[in-house]
Design an enzyme around this catalytic site. Sequence first.
Site, short mmCIF file in Angstrom:
data_model
loop_
_atom_site.label_atom_id
_atom_site.label_comp_id
_atom_site.label_asym_id
_atom_site.label_seq_id
_atom_site.Cartn_x
_atom_site.Cartn_y
_atom_site.Cartn_z
N TYR A 123 0.78 -1.23 0.00
CA TYR A 123 0.00 0.00 0.00
C TYR A 123 0.82 1.29 0.00
CZ TYR A 123 -3.98 -3.03 0.44
OH TYR A 123 -4.92 -3.99 0.18
N PHE A 409 -10.77 -3.97 10.83
CA PHE A 409 -12.04 -3.80 10.10
C PHE A 409 -11.93 -4.39 8.70
CE2 PHE A 409 -9.56 0.17 10.04
CZ PHE A 409 -9.38 0.41 8.69
#
Length: 409
Positions: A123, A409
């Site tokens: 990322y 999450f």
Amino acid sequence: MTTELRQLCPDDWADWYGKLERAFGGTPEAPEERALWRRLGEPERCLDLRDDGETVGTAGAYSFRLTVPGGAVLPVAGITLVSVQPTHRRRGLLRAMMRRQLADVRDRGEALAVLTASEPAIYGRFGYGAASEAVSLSLDTLRQSVRVPEGADAVRLRLVDPEAGLAACEKVYGQLVPGRPGMLARQPHWERLPLLDPEADRDGAGPLLCVLAEVAGEVRGYARYAVKAGWDGGGPDGTVVLRDVEALDPVVYAALWRYLFGIDLTSRLTVRNRPADDPLLHLVDDMRRCRIGVRESLFVRLVEAGEALAARTYTAPLDVVLDVADPFCPWNEGRWRLTGDEKGASCERTADPADLALTVRELGAAYLGGFTLDALAAAGRVRELRPGALREASVAFGAYRKPWLPHGF
């Protein structure tokens, strides 16, 4: 190959989520887990990448609210559910989804995107910087103890069913959110996440337990944990598997840890995610027996650099011109004058000479105050163009408390 990148149709959720599970190894989640993630899902924020009608890539986002230094709670995009099928790697599909996703985040008016990474190396090239740490602990509870402050004996501890104690726990959690950068103000239904307890994930431990800590009838702290029974030739050798522990004051916090250290038939306590500055490390009498592990946790991406930098406060007066590189989101490229202090900040375009040069990834890493610009400069990732600017900015970007993400999450 004919690919189509589109918004997920709610009716396609089950198949779409199944392709995500396959990309992550193919093991289906327990029914209660899958049901909760479906309830939390926002199909309008999910991307369905199809090749000849079949899903080959997924990406989603949750609408979160995140605490930043200074106590403001900002709307952010929680990037998640990202996968590409192994048959379709190295074709630029992930890049296409990331680009579309960040454009959508910007259109929604969210200045920040955040994520947790199963593969952190991926990322950075999309502008995400590792911004907080998670500390894991394996505590020898027989050969060390917890030193509690005066008043701990007055704390009443009460075991309750986790479901019955949920409202009280959430009230405590909600009061803590503004005080630490990186914490999420839980949106509706997210309070259910800490109660997930599928038997297949217990690794031999018992069911989830909850203890409430009360003072004068008010719940001021809680711990959720399980006990994994164990025996060796010398007798009981069980483990307390701690899920979470929170408190509104130091006395209650210490009382909860003393309770956890003293659970019968156990000799150790493990926990996977605590803040880097957890007070526990100053409550125990032998830090060496804590067996501390550290890993990166929350990644931060400034989607609107000026707006994001102006939304937090700074621990010292700051007036610095940042030359920001961001080829993936070119609207952030260029020079920004950031001025601020503990009361507030502004960040505007400028033609003035730059004081520091860095990419948006470094801004993400430093944004919550978990990592210093000075450390990033020592790694060659920030360049000082005006003598003294690095020290000034590094101090100002610091945070009163270390940032921490309480759950994934």
